[in-house]
Design a protein around this motif. Structure first.
Motif, mmCIF file in Angstrom:
data_model
loop_
_atom_site.group_PDB
_atom_site.id
_atom_site.type_symbol
_atom_site.label_atom_id
_atom_site.label_comp_id
_atom_site.label_asym_id
_atom_site.label_seq_id
_atom_site.Cartn_x
_atom_site.Cartn_y
_atom_site.Cartn_z
ATOM 1 N N GLN A 150 36.534 12.079 5.965
ATOM 2 C CA GLN A 150 35.238 12.604 6.386
ATOM 3 C C GLN A 150 34.729 11.796 7.564
ATOM 4 N N LYS A 151 33.853 12.422 8.342
ATOM 5 C CA LYS A 151 33.367 11.683 9.511
ATOM 6 C C LYS A 151 32.148 10.840 9.143
ATOM 7 N N GLU A 152 31.880 9.862 9.982
ATOM 8 C CA GLU A 152 30.771 8.939 9.719
ATOM 9 C C GLU A 152 29.449 9.666 9.913
ATOM 10 N N SER A 153 28.593 9.614 8.922
ATOM 11 C CA SER A 153 27.275 10.259 9.066
ATOM 12 C C SER A 153 26.267 9.583 8.153
ATOM 13 N N THR A 154 25.023 9.880 8.418
ATOM 14 C CA THR A 154 23.921 9.242 7.676
ATOM 15 C C THR A 154 23.012 10.317 7.118
ATOM 16 N N ILE A 155 22.642 10.151 5.865
ATOM 17 C CA ILE A 155 21.710 11.128 5.272
ATOM 18 C C ILE A 155 20.613 10.380 4.528
ATOM 19 N N PRO A 156 19.430 10.988 4.402
ATOM 20 C CA PRO A 156 18.374 10.366 3.612
ATOM 21 C C PRO A 156 18.511 10.754 2.145
ATOM 22 N N PHE A 157 18.028 9.898 1.261
ATOM 23 C CA PHE A 157 18.011 10.255 -0.155
ATOM 24 C C PHE A 157 16.787 9.644 -0.823
ATOM 25 N N HIS A 158 16.554 10.102 -2.027
ATOM 26 C CA HIS A 158 15.411 9.646 -2.809
ATOM 27 C C HIS A 158 15.857 9.155 -4.165
ATOM 28 N N ILE A 159 15.117 8.210 -4.692
ATOM 29 C CA ILE A 159 15.298 7.876 -6.099
ATOM 30 C C ILE A 159 14.034 8.351 -6.806
ATOM 31 N N THR A 160 14.200 9.313 -7.688
ATOM 32 C CA THR A 160 13.037 9.844 -8.404
ATOM 33 C C THR A 160 13.132 9.369 -9.855
ATOM 34 N N PRO A 161 12.083 9.615 -10.642
ATOM 35 C CA PRO A 161 12.200 9.267 -12.064
ATOM 36 C C PRO A 161 13.365 9.959 -12.742
ATOM 37 N N HIS A 162 13.871 11.064 -12.130
ATOM 38 C CA HIS A 162 14.987 11.769 -12.732
ATOM 39 C C HIS A 162 16.320 11.282 -12.210
ATOM 40 N N GLY A 163 16.297 10.400 -11.235
ATOM 41 C CA GLY A 163 17.565 9.869 -10.757
ATOM 42 C C GLY A 163 17.709 10.004 -9.265
ATOM 43 N N PHE A 164 18.965 10.102 -8.865
ATOM 44 C CA PHE A 164 19.344 10.120 -7.467
ATOM 45 C C PHE A 164 19.224 11.536 -6.924
ATOM 46 N N ARG A 165 18.421 11.760 -5.918
ATOM 47 C CA ARG A 165 18.192 13.138 -5.480
ATOM 48 C C ARG A 165 18.118 13.252 -3.967
ATOM 49 N N ASP A 166 18.118 14.521 -3.524
ATOM 50 C CA ASP A 166 17.913 14.809 -2.107
ATOM 51 C C ASP A 166 16.479 14.531 -1.702
ATOM 52 N N VAL A 167 16.285 14.541 -0.400
ATOM 53 C CA VAL A 167 14.933 14.485 0.136
ATOM 54 C C VAL A 167 14.478 15.903 0.406
ATOM 55 N N HIS A 168 13.334 16.245 -0.117
ATOM 56 C CA HIS A 168 12.767 17.560 0.177
ATOM 57 C C HIS A 168 11.487 17.318 0.933
ATOM 58 N N PRO A 169 10.672 18.368 1.134
ATOM 59 C CA PRO A 169 9.449 18.069 1.925
ATOM 60 C C PRO A 169 8.849 16.752 1.471
ATOM 61 N N PRO A 170 8.770 15.791 2.380
ATOM 62 C CA PRO A 170 8.375 14.441 1.958
ATOM 63 C C PRO A 170 6.974 14.437 1.373
ATOM 64 N N VAL B 120 -5.329 6.294 -2.413
ATOM 65 C CA VAL B 120 -5.260 7.232 -3.536
ATOM 66 C C VAL B 120 -4.585 6.556 -4.711
ATOM 67 N N GLU B 121 -4.940 6.985 -5.888
ATOM 68 C CA GLU B 121 -4.222 6.458 -7.048
ATOM 69 C C GLU B 121 -2.842 7.088 -7.072
ATOM 70 N N ILE B 122 -1.837 6.283 -6.824
ATOM 71 C CA ILE B 122 -0.480 6.825 -6.786
ATOM 72 C C ILE B 122 0.000 7.098 -8.209
ATOM 73 N N ASN B 123 0.528 8.295 -8.405
ATOM 74 C CA ASN B 123 1.176 8.550 -9.677
ATOM 75 C C ASN B 123 2.671 8.322 -9.480
ATOM 76 N N PRO B 124 3.183 7.171 -9.922
ATOM 77 C CA PRO B 124 4.585 6.877 -9.633
ATOM 78 C C PRO B 124 5.540 7.851 -10.312
ATOM 79 N N ARG B 125 5.049 8.617 -11.237
ATOM 80 C CA ARG B 125 5.910 9.560 -11.937
ATOM 81 C C ARG B 125 5.962 10.905 -11.232
ATOM 82 N N LYS B 126 5.218 11.062 -10.141
ATOM 83 C CA LYS B 126 5.222 12.354 -9.468
ATOM 84 C C LYS B 126 6.576 12.550 -8.841
#
Lengths: 367, 382
Positions: free
Chosen positions: A323-343, A352-358
């Motif tokens: 595969q070729k060299e590339s870079t992608i963004p990712f997220h760690i959510t309470p459900h695990g390793f996920r894609d980045v969607h609308p940030p 604001v009171e952050i809800n870390p579980r959101k």
């Protein structure tokens, strides 16, 4: 098996004693143990053991020679290899962008190395993979089991429970939309308890324990043939202190890499290692490079580097044969390793009171 | 079946976790006759003058063949037998880890901070095995939190403690004894969740041991010898180091980074092994330095929100940590004028989780009162 005793490469005196005691074919010799043999023909235990070893070895090599199977010799064409590789599954990561740059997911029979600074998500990905390897085949998984070798003590089972629960829910959603019988049946065996019971956890406190564990791994894997993933989290920690002699370290690491590659090939599983980053001071600037030195860089087939860009986590495919060299963004959510969607809208503590579980929406929910 | 205890000298196994007993086996001179191996192999190992398991595992298969003049099959068998001795019954499934509720072995056991708001931020409290770092600017409240932990560790297991004392290693300042006495006097008010008779039974002052170590060698001796003794006797189940950065400030310049890294790795490894051997949390207080470079922020700040400071000691030390917490004061500009964040008199601070394997990056506010550090649930207008 029916080979005559006299034809084996033994000392003549020994041969005479064997024939004199009534042994004629190799089969008879293979059936008794060294103690009995030494008593029967009046030789020492060591000699009896050696004799039996020679006989066994000769019989075994005969058997392989007579089998007309090219695989026994280890030959096959590139076309066959290609077909094998394409038929092989991948272990998905639940981040479709990462799966894409890896060419489908974490590959079997290869060593994948994940490097990154502390806290960027290496252990999270390992825990995610330990759950994902168990996904049933009808959902696109491998229905395998996982071995987790922990050298740092960062395996927190509560987090694995979160990830596993989210994975089961994801599969349940898919099963609901598809309504086929085999989906429902596989879901019965794919539960939180079954996922947890198929992650085999080993804790190694220093490099000698790690080496010992890897020597024992082939036997363990023969007993647990459904294992499709071996994780070592992290490989760097036990090797980065206590080594006055760096050449010993290089030699041990090379040996370890060789053993892991042969395990990966022999048992058709994926090996995932996590590595630390270290600072290399260059001419005018310092850069972060994977730890353990240059020669270790050759050990892994595929290398992923996780890093930060302001507040976004990024994964770069740094080394891969296909595969070729590339870079992608990712997220760690309470459900695990996920894609980045609308940030999510950027927030600071005071505003604001952050809800870390959101959690941001994950792919499966869109269906 | 090999009896491990007959193979090495008696080591105190009081309160040590099972895996740790075997680590001493590594370095001991082995009685090879006890092993379940072909006598020829045992003789060859003795003849090659190989004394310990560590030596065997440090050699490659080819080296062992050369030294012992055994066949490769025999050498494989030797390696497997030796590894098997070291790693007998070491496997657990994740399900066993999850279902383990025994407070001597369970991962669910955590050291409570004594305040339910702070505990819920940390999902129970400080993990019992591993090095937790508490970084922050001066007067952010780090010492207050660590004093509080020195008291909360002494409570029974059902109240979030570990039923044992704490050792506090000071590397620069004098130990704040007066403040500790204040906190002890206020325990009955502070820990309203614990019955009075339980609190009265605990002799708080007797179980906080104070050590001083102002330079690197003294510090290493302290953790290698004195702390180990305290842990072996079972009188402490918390080690607080205040602070790591002070040890390195004077002695190392920019050119000595390799030396500094080696010290940090050695200390980290020693603390790690003490922590897992005795199931004792290690809390390291760390100072912060100003971030000079933009690239530094990206690389080593690990996604800290808007921080102009980063924890001292760099990447080498960060690699040793299980969990990093950051304490900071909320600056004037960040406090809303509506008074939602103004607490009666005391300045509000935040405790944030920078990284942890089981926690998302999150934060909560707390205030330092007479009786201790208490988390504050902040309600802001929507």
């Amino acid at each position: 098996m029916q080979r005559d005793v006299g034809s084996f490469p033994l000392a003549p005196g020994l041969r005479a004693k064997l024939i004199g005691a009534g042994f004629q074919t190799a089969q008879e010799l293979l059936e008794i143990g060294p103690c009995e043999l030494s008593k029967e023909i009046g030789i020492s235990k060591e000699e009896a053991l050696e004799t039996l070893q020679i006989v066994r070895r000769e019989c075994h090599s005969n058997a392989t020679k007579t089998a007309d199977d090219p695989e026994a010799v280890g030959k096959c064409t590139a076309l066959e290899l290609l077909a094998q590789e394409q038929a092989q599954g991948f272990i998905i990561t639940f981040c479709s962008a990462l799966d894409d740059i890896l060419g489908g997911g974490v590959q079997l029979t290869k060593i994948t190395e994940i490097c990154g600074a502390p806290g960027v998500g290496k252990t999270q990905l390992c825990m995610q993979l330990a759950v994902d390897v168990q996904i049933p085949e009808c959902f696109g998984g491998l229905a395998g089991e996982a071995v987790f070798i922990d050298t740092e003590g960062s395996f927190m089972v509560d987090r694995v429970v979160d990830i596993a629960t989210a994975c089961v829910q994801h599969c349940q959603l898919i099963a609901e939309t598809h309504q086929e019988e085999d989906f429902q049946k596989s879901l019965e065996t794919f539960s939180l308890e079954s996922i947890l019971s198929h992650i085999y956890y080993f804790r190694c406190h220093d490099y000698t324990e790690l080496l010992a564990q890897v020597y024992l791994l082939p036997d363990f894997l023969s007993e647990h043939s459904k294992v499709r993933l071996v994780i070592v989290d992290g490989i760097a920690f036990p090797f980065r202190h206590d080594f006055e002699d760096l050449s010993l370290r290089t030699r041990l690491l090379n040996g370890l890499a060789q053993q892991l590659i042969s395990i990966a090939n022999a048992h058709k599983l994926a090996v995932v290692l996590t590595n630390q980053m270290t600072t290399r001071i260059g001419q005018s600037q310092s850069m972060l490079v994977p730890a353990l030195g240059e020669s270790w860089g050759h050990a892994a087939t595929i290398r992923l580097i996780f890093h930060w860009d302001n507040k976004q986590r990024l994964a770069t495919l740094y080394k891969s044969p296909s595969q070729k060299e590339s870079t992608i963004p990712f997220h760690i959510t309470p459900h695990g390793f996920r894609d980045v969607h609308p940030p999510p809208p950027s927030q600071t503590p005071a505003e604001v009171e952050i809800n870390p579980r959101k959690r941001p929406r994950i792919e499966g929910d869109k269906q | 079946m090999i009896c491990i205890s007959c193979m090495f000298h008696k080591t105190s196994i009081y309160r040590q976790s099972p895996g740790s007993v075997l680590t001493t086996v590594l370095y001991q001179d082995m009685d090879w006759d006890q092993f379940d191996m072909n006598p020829k192999v045992i003789a060859a190992v003795k003849k090659a003058n190989i004394k310990s398991i560590k030596e065997i595992l440090n050699l490659s298969g080819a080296d062992l063949q050369r030294l012992t003049k055994l066949s490769s099959m025999d050498v494989q068998c030797l390696l497997k037998t030796v590894s098997g001795t070291l790693r007998k019954s070491c496997m657990l499934t994740a399900l066993q880890l999850y279902q383990d509720k025994d407070h001597c072995t369970s991962q669910h056991q955590k050291l409570s901070l004594g305040c339910s708001v702070l505990d819920s931020l940390l999902r129970g409290g400080i993990p019992v095995v591993g090095i937790t770092e508490l970084a922050g600017e001066s007067s952010a409240g780090k010492t207050q939190i660590s004093l509080q932990l020195c008291l909360s560790v002494q409570y029974p297991y059902e109240y979030g403690g570990l039923e044992s004392g704490a050792v506090y290693i000071c590397t620069e300042d004098v130990f704040p004894n007066k403040r500790l006495q204040q906190l002890i006097d206020q325990q009955r008010t502070f820990r309203a969740d614990v019955p009075l008779d339980v609190i009265q039974r605990i002799k708080f002052g007797n179980s906080v041991f104070i050590e001083h170590a102002a330079d690197l060698d003294t510090f290493y001796n302290c953790i290698a010898k004195r702390i180990t003794l305290l842990l072996l006797r079972g009188v402490v189940r918390l080690v607080v180091i205040d602070s790591m950065a002070a040890l390195f400030r004077c002695e190392f310049g920019a050119k000595d980074s390799v030396m500094k890294a080696r010290y940090l790795q050695t200390f980290g490894a020693k603390l790690h092994s003490l922590s897992s051997r005795f199931r004792t949390p290690i809390l390291c207080i760390n100072q912060v330095t100003d971030t000079v470079d933009e690239t530094d922020v990206a690389q080593s700040n690990f996604g800290l929100l808007d921080k102009k400071v980063s924890p001292a000691l760099g990447l080498t030390w960060s690699n040793q940590l299980l969990m990093r917490l950051m304490a900071s004061r909320i600056t004037q500009s960040e406090q809303s004028p509506g008074g939602a964040l103004q607490h009666t008199g005391s300045v509000l601070r935040t405790l944030s989780v920078v990284f942890a394997p089981h926690l998302p990056p999150s934060f909560c506010c707390y205030a330092v009162n007479l009786e201790g550090v208490k988390g504050v649930k902040v309600k802001t207008p929507l």
